[in-house]
Scaffold this motif. Structure first.
Motif, mmCIF file in Angstrom:
data_model
loop_
_atom_site.group_PDB
_atom_site.id
_atom_site.type_symbol
_atom_site.label_atom_id
_atom_site.label_comp_id
_atom_site.label_asym_id
_atom_site.label_seq_id
_atom_site.Cartn_x
_atom_site.Cartn_y
_atom_site.Cartn_z
ATOM 1 N N GLU A 1 8.406 11.009 -19.134
ATOM 2 C CA GLU A 1 9.531 10.544 -18.335
ATOM 3 C C GLU A 1 10.022 11.680 -17.431
ATOM 4 O O GLU A 1 10.326 11.462 -16.261
ATOM 5 N N ILE B 1 -0.952 -2.184 -2.377
ATOM 6 C CA ILE B 1 -0.980 -1.467 -3.658
ATOM 7 C C ILE B 1 0.292 -0.643 -3.829
ATOM 8 O O ILE B 1 0.929 -0.659 -4.877
ATOM 9 N N GLN B 2 0.683 0.045 -2.751
ATOM 10 C CA GLN B 2 1.868 0.896 -2.868
ATOM 11 C C GLN B 2 3.133 0.078 -3.075
ATOM 12 O O GLN B 2 4.023 0.463 -3.833
ATOM 13 N N LEU C 1 -4.003 -0.722 0.987
ATOM 14 C CA LEU C 1 -3.192 0.399 0.485
ATOM 15 C C LEU C 1 -1.698 0.068 0.500
ATOM 16 O O LEU C 1 -0.980 0.349 -0.452
ATOM 17 N N HIS D 1 -1.901 1.492 -10.728
ATOM 18 C CA HIS D 1 -2.290 2.864 -10.397
ATOM 19 C C HIS D 1 -3.811 3.030 -10.404
ATOM 20 O O HIS D 1 -4.337 3.865 -9.669
ATOM 21 N N LYS E 1 9.682 11.880 -8.680
ATOM 22 C CA LYS E 1 10.512 11.016 -7.865
ATOM 23 C C LYS E 1 11.504 11.851 -7.050
ATOM 24 O O LYS E 1 11.709 11.588 -5.862
ATOM 25 N N ARG F 1 -4.742 1.987 -7.034
ATOM 26 C CA ARG F 1 -4.456 3.061 -6.085
ATOM 27 C C ARG F 1 -5.568 4.117 -6.109
ATOM 28 O O ARG F 1 -6.030 4.569 -5.052
ATOM 29 N N SER G 1 -3.205 -6.378 -11.881
ATOM 30 C CA SER G 1 -1.848 -5.932 -12.160
ATOM 31 C C SER G 1 -0.865 -7.102 -12.042
ATOM 32 O O SER G 1 0.040 -7.277 -12.854
ATOM 33 N N LEU H 1 6.976 -2.133 -9.345
ATOM 34 C CA LEU H 1 6.905 -1.979 -10.802
ATOM 35 C C LEU H 1 7.735 -0.783 -11.272
ATOM 36 O O LEU H 1 8.399 -0.846 -12.298
ATOM 37 N N GLN H 2 7.711 0.304 -10.492
ATOM 38 C CA GLN H 2 8.481 1.488 -10.869
ATOM 39 C C GLN H 2 9.977 1.171 -10.853
ATOM 40 O O GLN H 2 10.710 1.541 -11.758
ATOM 41 N N PRO I 1 1.669 -1.638 -14.650
ATOM 42 C CA PRO I 1 1.725 -0.415 -13.841
ATOM 43 C C PRO I 1 0.424 0.379 -13.913
ATOM 44 O O PRO I 1 -0.026 0.918 -12.900
ATOM 45 N N ALA J 1 -10.453 -1.791 -5.766
ATOM 46 C CA ALA J 1 -8.997 -1.630 -5.749
ATOM 47 C C ALA J 1 -8.322 -2.998 -5.711
ATOM 48 O O ALA J 1 -7.334 -3.239 -6.419
ATOM 49 N N GLN K 1 3.241 -2.813 -4.619
ATOM 50 C CA GLN K 1 3.200 -3.249 -6.019
ATOM 51 C C GLN K 1 3.669 -2.132 -6.959
ATOM 52 O O GLN K 1 4.500 -2.355 -7.828
ATOM 53 N N ASN K 2 3.128 -0.908 -6.731
ATOM 54 C CA ASN K 2 3.473 0.197 -7.635
ATOM 55 C C ASN K 2 4.946 0.582 -7.532
ATOM 56 O O ASN K 2 5.585 0.871 -8.531
ATOM 57 N N ARG L 1 7.840 12.049 -14.482
ATOM 58 C CA ARG L 1 8.072 10.981 -13.524
ATOM 59 C C ARG L 1 9.347 11.240 -12.725
ATOM 60 O O ARG L 1 9.369 11.072 -11.505
#
Lengths: 403, 403
Positions: free
Chosen positions: B350, A328-329, A325, B109, B357, B112, A22, A335-336, B105, A15, A331-332, B353
């Motif tokens: 999309e 990672i979260q 963890l 993931h 969310k 993750r 990433s 990015l989102q 991204p 991971a 980062q995600n 997603r």
């Protein structure tokens, strides 16, 4: 990196490896934009020189080659210099672009622009010999400039970082607005030199003014502070009032009222000064873009280094105030969020594309020119009380059904 | 490639060079998807084994470790085998991914998902010793499967070719639908084994059925022919009527009417068969995806070779039935059309997603669980007569303003 307690094979990626990957990916994409910055900058400079060459060319041809020959020679030298810089930037970035799958359309539009620029020498020769009329010569320059602006749009479309994308949107808007300003300068010069504006020319002036206004409306929503201050300064100049007065004459006068031909020179000078101011604004956006790329690149590299250190200590079981963890979260989610913000910056580009497509459709189907197609679109929007891009989108989807 | 008559420097890149570069770029991106195919395939297989392991784990823990120990050991071996394949695919693609800026991204993931999978050994040990209850054990499997499906979604998000993107959308939908089916199997097993469904469990069953239906609705709009035929075949099986009957019992029965506990085994068997059928559909979509990648890759390479030959002859002045400009415009129009088609394929991703969310937001703000959040969202959509994704989008934008 590839150590984790208890994994069967030492080759297995962890991971932590993929978290670092990433981040590395982000750094690489920012590196690419540092390179792209040079292409964007040299494209802006080349456009400015082509606009100047177009202006002097129309004066040269308009005077039947009697005047502006010397000025033209000087400007040609400067255009050629910028062209050289543009080619160098392309050579430097070409290899990098091919390795990015998202850049196919960008490369295609660069090919299109290069094809246009490949005719420059030939066009100049024909202008020199007065073997081409003023209209087709001016149109050639305008087409080529349009292709170059499209290159910058496509470059903006490959950005994945929202603040950088926003600056490129501002840049595209100021470039496009400045180009409309250049076309307005040409149209006005023709009318004032003739001593009259006929209905078609008045309408063209109106279209170019409105198109400029729309560009700057979008520009102010994405512009950096310094560029916004320069824009306010431009708007406050006494020159603007004078330009407004001449615009009123150009759009309201009938075809039979003769005007003082001296106004042509006044108009040309005022609009040239305006375009130089716009170039300053463009340069300031361009510089903000460059700084933002450097800043984000430095940030991303530091953050990558920090994270590598942190992960190494976490993997060795040292408690450093967080878990893998969490990282990672974080980062995600980051990015989102970037991807959400990016969407809004790219809407401006998408709207430009949709409008262009609708205009092309109208031109084809109704056999009308660019100006008229824009007018039809604007009229539809006004009549229906909708936004221009909504009407354009509706028009495209209806055309898809009908054809 | 870099020869063109009259250019000052032999180093200068030409329109033809960039046209070829644009095509090379497409070939590279298809190469990348050939690699990605292995990752997607091994992810699907791994998910299937994890779903089976989750099923047998719940039976094992439900019987206080008295039964299903042997079956569990067998399935664990198979999961471990698929896990190995998954790690190998990741190792092969890792380097390629880092060089693609769009894949940050996706890499995040993957990190993750790897973090989740890193706990598998530990979870299994606790299950072995019955040191974990059935709920948290099942939840752990479900979370991990969810992360793996997200990896496939993110992979689909990096596609630039519309037909490939469409197939990945179909794949994501069948994977997600199959996972809801797996969760329905577990929920139903619990209820039938207990001999009763309370209000919460009935609601959960209803949610899982509706969520499955929605997945398959989107699936049929993007599925290739073969997969669609398999789906029709599944729908026509006598088993489906039997499942429907049991579902009716599960969602309508009150908390005090006891059921025949033997129904648990019937239910488990029927749903397991259904999932195996769904896995076949998934494999057929996956195989269509692989074939489409190979096909497009071969096409793109041939077309690149043709174009290189054609351009060489055009540059040598041989008239080959077209100009460089035609070729460039053809390329740019084709890419533009691909980008338009891509948009519609990506809308499905999309929407997924956006809904996820909105569900997370609701869970956080109202302190409710996943099922309840889905129900609130569905109720809002029904009350307002709007689509689920519209309501989700509105909810997110309102939450952005309120917080």
């Amino acid at each position: 990196m590839s150590k984790i307690s208890g994994s069967a094979s030492p080759q297995v990626a962890t991971a932590a490896d993929f978290l670092i990957a990433s981040r590395q990916c982000e750094v690489r994409s920012l590196e690419y934009f540092l390179l792209m910055g040079r292409l964007v900058q040299s494209t802006g400079h080349l456009i400015h020189e082509l606009q100047r060459e177009r202006g002097v060319t129309s004066l040269y041809l308009g005077s039947d080659g009697q005047r502006f020959g010397g000025e033209r020679a000087g400007i040609i030298l400067q255009t050629s210099e910028q062209l050289e810089m543009f080619y160098l930037a392309l050579n430097d970035i070409q290899h990098e672009l091919i390795s990015q799958p998202v850049s196919s359309p960008l490369l295609g539009h660069i090919a299109r622009a290069l094809h246009g620029l490949g005719q420059l020498e030939d066009i100049r020769l024909r202008i020199e010999k007065q073997a081409i009329a003023v209209h087709p010569a001016v149109d050639w320059f305008s087409d080529t400039i349009h292709q170059l602006i499209t290159v910058v749009c496509e470059a903006a479309d490959t950005v994945v970082e929202p603040s950088i994308a926003g600056l490129l949107v501002a840049l595209v808007q100021v470039m496009t607005g400045k180009e409309y300003c250049g076309q307005e300068r040409a149209a006005g010069s023709t009318g004032f030199a003739r001593g009259r504006f006929d209905r078609a020319l008045s309408r063209r002036m109106l279209h170019l003014v409105e198109a400029q206004d729309r560009c700057f409306e979008v520009f102010v929503t994405h512009a950096p502070e310094d560029s916004l201050a320069l824009w306010q300064k431009l708007r406050g100049r006494p020159r603007e009032t004078e330009i407004e007065r001449l615009r009123q004459i150009a759009v309201s006068i009938g075809p039979y009222k003769p005007l003082d031909p001296k106004l042509a020179e006044t108009w040309f000078t005022l609009m040239t000064e305006r375009m130089d101011d716009l170039k300053q604004i463009e340069d300031s956006v361009e510089s903000a873009f460059h700084h933002r790329c450097v800043e984000r690149y430095t940030e991303a590299r530091c953050s990558l280094a920090d994270q590598s250190t942190l992960l190494a200590s976490l993997e060795q079981g040292v408690q450093a105030g967080g878990s893998i963890l969490d990282l990672i979260q974080e980062q995600n989610q980051r990015l989102q969020q970037m991807s959400d913000e990016l969407q809004s910056a790219k809407e401006a580009l998408e709207e430009r594309r949709v409008q262009e497509k609708a205009v092309l459709l109208l031109m084809e189907h109704r056999n009308i020119n660019d100006d008229e197609a824009h007018r039809v679109l604007r009229k539809l929007a006004m009549d229906q009380g909708k936004r221009l891009s909504e009407v354009a989108r509706a028009l495209i989807s209806i055309a898809n059904v009908l054809t």
